[in-house]
Write an enzyme that holds these catalytic residues in place. Structure first.
Site, PDB file in Angstrom:
ATOM      1  N   HIS A 313       4.047   0.544   3.716  1.00 31.56           N
ATOM      2  CA  HIS A 313       2.613   0.799   3.576  1.00 31.56           C
ATOM      3  C   HIS A 313       2.431   2.103   2.830  1.00 31.56           C
ATOM      4  CE1 HIS A 313      -1.598   1.367   4.657  1.00 31.56           C
ATOM      5  NE2 HIS A 313      -1.601   0.068   4.885  1.00 31.56           N
ATOM      6  N   ASP A 371       0.509  -7.261   8.631  1.00 34.15           N
ATOM      7  CA  ASP A 371       0.707  -8.614   8.112  1.00 34.15           C
ATOM      8  C   ASP A 371       1.993  -9.254   8.590  1.00 34.15           C
ATOM      9  OD1 ASP A 371      -1.630  -8.728   6.726  1.00 34.15           O
ATOM     10  OD2 ASP A 371      -0.786  -7.628   5.033  1.00 34.15           O
TER      11      ASP A 371
HETATM   12  N1  ACO Z   1      10.779  -4.070   0.845  1.00 34.31           N
HETATM   13  C1  ACO Z   1      11.762  -3.389   0.224  1.00 34.31           C
HETATM   14  N2  ACO Z   1      11.594  -2.172  -0.315  1.00 34.31           N
HETATM   15  C2  ACO Z   1      10.400  -1.600  -0.202  1.00 34.31           C
HETATM   16  C3  ACO Z   1       9.329  -2.259   0.440  1.00 34.31           C
HETATM   17  C4  ACO Z   1       9.556  -3.535   0.978  1.00 34.31           C
HETATM   18  N3  ACO Z   1       8.564  -4.193   1.604  1.00 34.31           N
HETATM   19  N4  ACO Z   1       8.226  -1.468   0.388  1.00 34.31           N
HETATM   20  C5  ACO Z   1       8.592  -0.363  -0.250  1.00 34.31           C
HETATM   21  N5  ACO Z   1       9.917  -0.433  -0.625  1.00 34.31           N
HETATM   22  C6  ACO Z   1      10.696   0.612  -1.290  1.00 34.31           C
HETATM   23  C7  ACO Z   1      10.321   0.728  -2.753  1.00 34.31           C
HETATM   24  O1  ACO Z   1      11.109  -0.109  -3.559  1.00 34.31           O
HETATM   25  C8  ACO Z   1      10.558   2.195  -2.994  1.00 34.31           C
HETATM   26  O2  ACO Z   1      11.942   2.385  -3.119  1.00 34.31           O
HETATM   27  P1  ACO Z   1      12.534   3.542  -4.097  1.00 34.31           P
HETATM   28  O3  ACO Z   1      12.007   4.838  -3.551  1.00 34.31           O
HETATM   29  O4  ACO Z   1      14.003   3.380  -3.991  1.00 34.31           O
HETATM   30  O5  ACO Z   1      12.005   3.228  -5.465  1.00 34.31           O
HETATM   31  C9  ACO Z   1      10.143   2.864  -1.704  1.00 34.31           C
HETATM   32  O6  ACO Z   1      10.340   1.850  -0.695  1.00 34.31           O
HETATM   33  C10 ACO Z   1       8.712   3.346  -1.697  1.00 34.31           C
HETATM   34  O7  ACO Z   1       7.849   2.245  -1.930  1.00 34.31           O
HETATM   35  P2  ACO Z   1       6.650   2.224  -2.952  1.00 34.31           P
HETATM   36  O8  ACO Z   1       6.578   0.874  -3.579  1.00 34.31           O
HETATM   37  O9  ACO Z   1       6.708   3.423  -3.842  1.00 34.31           O
HETATM   38  O10 ACO Z   1       5.453   2.430  -1.937  1.00 34.31           O
HETATM   39  P3  ACO Z   1       3.940   2.121  -2.236  1.00 34.31           P
HETATM   40  O11 ACO Z   1       3.174   3.014  -1.353  1.00 34.31           O
HETATM   41  O12 ACO Z   1       3.648   2.179  -3.696  1.00 34.31           O
HETATM   42  O13 ACO Z   1       3.792   0.585  -1.798  1.00 34.31           O
HETATM   43  C11 ACO Z   1       3.394  -1.362  -0.538  1.00 34.31           C
HETATM   44  C12 ACO Z   1       3.308   0.177  -0.583  1.00 34.31           C
HETATM   45  C13 ACO Z   1       2.704  -1.969  -1.777  1.00 34.31           C
HETATM   46  C14 ACO Z   1       2.649  -1.852   0.701  1.00 34.31           C
HETATM   47  C15 ACO Z   1       4.878  -1.782  -0.494  1.00 34.31           C
HETATM   48  O14 ACO Z   1       5.482  -1.225   0.652  1.00 34.31           O
HETATM   49  C16 ACO Z   1       5.051  -3.298  -0.502  1.00 34.31           C
HETATM   50  O15 ACO Z   1       5.035  -3.907  -1.576  1.00 34.31           O
HETATM   51  N6  ACO Z   1       5.242  -3.933   0.701  1.00 34.31           N
HETATM   52  C17 ACO Z   1       5.361  -5.373   0.797  1.00 34.31           C
HETATM   53  C18 ACO Z   1       3.985  -6.007   0.658  1.00 34.31           C
HETATM   54  C19 ACO Z   1       3.145  -5.813   1.901  1.00 34.31           C
HETATM   55  O16 ACO Z   1       3.578  -6.043   3.024  1.00 34.31           O
HETATM   56  N7  ACO Z   1       1.867  -5.400   1.669  1.00 34.31           N
HETATM   57  C20 ACO Z   1       0.915  -5.246   2.770  1.00 34.31           C
HETATM   58  C21 ACO Z   1       0.287  -3.898   2.761  1.00 34.31           C
HETATM   59  S1  ACO Z   1      -0.696  -3.706   4.187  1.00 34.31           S
HETATM   60  C22 ACO Z   1      -2.114  -4.476   3.844  1.00 34.31           C
HETATM   61  O17 ACO Z   1      -2.588  -4.674   2.753  1.00 34.31           O
HETATM   62  C23 ACO Z   1      -2.834  -4.929   5.045  1.00 34.31           C
END
Ligand code: ACO
Length: 436
Positions: A313, A371
């Site tokens: 998140h 979720d």
């Molecule tokens: N699985 C694997 N790796 C992940 C995940 C994941 N679900 N989420 C983040 N990471 C990793 C990224 O690849 C990144 O790695 P790095 O530092 O080596 O490059 C690091 O963790 C940081 O993640 P970001 O993508 O920079 O975080 P951001 O804040 O931009 O994204 C997000 C947040 C979009 C929610 C992301 O965690 C994601 O895509 N999760 C899966 C989708 C999801 O569950 N979304 C629901 C959000 S809650 C809602 O809307 C109710």
């Protein structure tokens, strides 16, 4: 907001004069540096794609402390609201700032209930969609379409219009979501039945038919009400910011909320519950719990582009408090439906266990978000996977409206207009076509 004791000073290494910037404090949470005059003072913009360090507004509605895993609606912890309140009282809280007393609660429930029917003509509008249209495509259209049916509540600058538009949208969303479902499965629409609760009425419109009496299960009714409460608002997330930006042009409230529905659809936002369930089903097909390790290797391999959906998140760097409450509801619903041994639930638990112990997730502070479990609950209730985001939109409508109305009522509100760092071609001349 109030001026903090300190101010920020921005200095430049090229000898340009430094600039003092005011700092403001909210009631809790990080202070903000006021950069509104920065461009006038320096000729420079700030650069913050993804709004990682930008507060786009002040707001008194919802507070999240991502490190502590804390979520407050108007100051009340989500845990207390989810266990002692109901969705419509939470709507009252978000819209008006206070939980209702018993008279206000009864009046508010009655008001919403009196607006649950939609204009009869809307079903003909709905018929224009293909039967297999995604419910979010239908909802984006239907919610925007409300502005064509309710002309007396489209002036965003008129407080009376905003108030009635708010009640209409909260009341009609369950009807529209259920209609989009019934249309897809070829069953007759069920008219709302106003002696039922908000969640009970929705269950009946979804799963009832005119042929038989529908008996609302109190466990499912309570579970759905909790899903609605947990999704009601979440401060300045992507869809809420979309609603604010869209509404800042003065467009009508229905159009602004339709923009929010469209934004919510994406898999990185509200579409994650659908994506999460699809992921669990894919792993199940691959071989289930036995394949969890292999799947996790893929997730950790950056070149695979596979994410563990329902994890991570932007704000929560600790357990999402909504995920804990949803897990509780998940246990209750699975027991009610006799699905305690549901393989997808077992799979979700196995994934969660590994992820919470794995260095990749621990280091990046990736925890389950709401979720992760809400999909399993909805599936157990009988809601089809492609409707999950529609349920989220239904619940979030009140948050969008509360935020939109707060923005319009804010004397500092202006049309939203971000700037950019231009990296395209400098000025050049159009060449005749044969010389390009
Ligand atoms: N699985 C694997 N790796 C992940 C995940 C994941 N679900 N989420 C983040 N990471 C990793 C990224 O690849 C990144 O790695 P790095 O530092 O080596 O490059 C690091 O963790 C940081 O993640 P970001 O993508 O920079 O975080 P951001 O804040 O931009 O994204 C997000 C947040 C979009 C929610 C992301 O965690 C994601 O895509 N999760 C899966 C989708 C999801 O569950 N979304 C629901 C959000 S809650 C809602 O809307 C109710």
């Amino acid at each position: 907001m109030k001026l903090a004791d300190n101010k920020a000073t921005l200095s430049f290494s090229n000898g340009s004069p430094s600039v003092d910037l005011p700092v403001y404090s909210g009631s809790i949470g990080p202070d903000v540096i006021d950069i509104r005059k920065l461009y006038a003072q320096t000729g420079m913009f700030t650069y913050d794609p993804g709004f990682l360090s930008t507060a786009a507004t002040q707001s008194a509605i919802t507070y999240i402390d991502g490190d502590k895993g804390e979520l407050l609606y108007r100051g009340y912890p989500i845990e207390q609201l989810a266990t002692t309140s109901n969705y419509l009282d939470v709507c009252h809280l978000l819209l008006k700032g206070e939980l209702p007393n018993s008279t206000e609660s009864a009046d508010f429930h009655k008001l919403v209930t009196n607006h649950t029917m939609v204009n009869e003509q809307m079903q003909f509008f709905l018929r224009g969609f293909r039967r297999d249209a995604h419910p979010m495509a239908i909802l984006t259209g239907l919610v925007g379409g409300l502005s064509a049916f309710y002309h007396d509540s489209t002036d965003i600058n008129n407080p009376k219009h905003r108030e009635i538009a708010a009640i209409r949208m909260i009341a009609k969303m369950p009807t529209l979501v259920a209609m989009s479902y019934k249309y897809g499965v070829g069953q007759p629409y069920m008219y709302p039945q106003n002696n039922l609760s908000y969640a009970g009425n929705f269950l009946r419109m979804m799963f009832g038919t005119p042929c038989e009496e529908y008996k609302v299960s109190p466990v499912l009714e309570r579970a759905l009400d909790r899903i609605f409460i947990l999704h009601a608002d979440h401060e300045q997330n992507a869809s809420t910011s979309t609603v604010r930006l869209c509404g800042s042009s003065g467009t009508n409230p229905f159009a602004a909320i339709a923009a929010g529905v469209a934004c919510l659809w994406g898999p990185a936002h509200g579409g994650a519950n659908e994506a999460c369930l699809n992921m669990l089903e894919d792993i199940q097909k691959m071989g289930g719990v036995a394949k969890v390790g292999q799947f996790m290797e893929q997730v950790k391999d950056k070149s695979s582009n596979v994410k563990l959906m329902g994890f991570g998140h932007r704000v929560y760097k600790n357990y999402d408090p909504r995920a804990k409450l949803m897990q509780e509801t998940c246990n209750e619903v699975l027991a009610e439906m006799g699905l305690e041994n549901d393989p997808l639930f077992k799979l979700a638990k196995a994934l969660e266990k590994i992820a919470l112990e794995d260095d990749y997730f621990v280091q990046r502070k990736l925890y389950p978000n709401v979720d992760f479990y809400s999909g399993i609950v909805q599936r157990a209730i009988g809601i089809p996977v492609n409707l999950f985001t529609g349920i989220f939109a239904l619940a979030r409508t009140v948050g969008w409206i509360a935020q939109l109305n707060e923005m319009i009522g804010d004397p500092e509100y202006k049309i939203g207009r971000p700037r950019q760092l231009y990296s395209g071609s400098v000025q050049r001349d159009v060449q005749p076509i044969d010389q390009r």
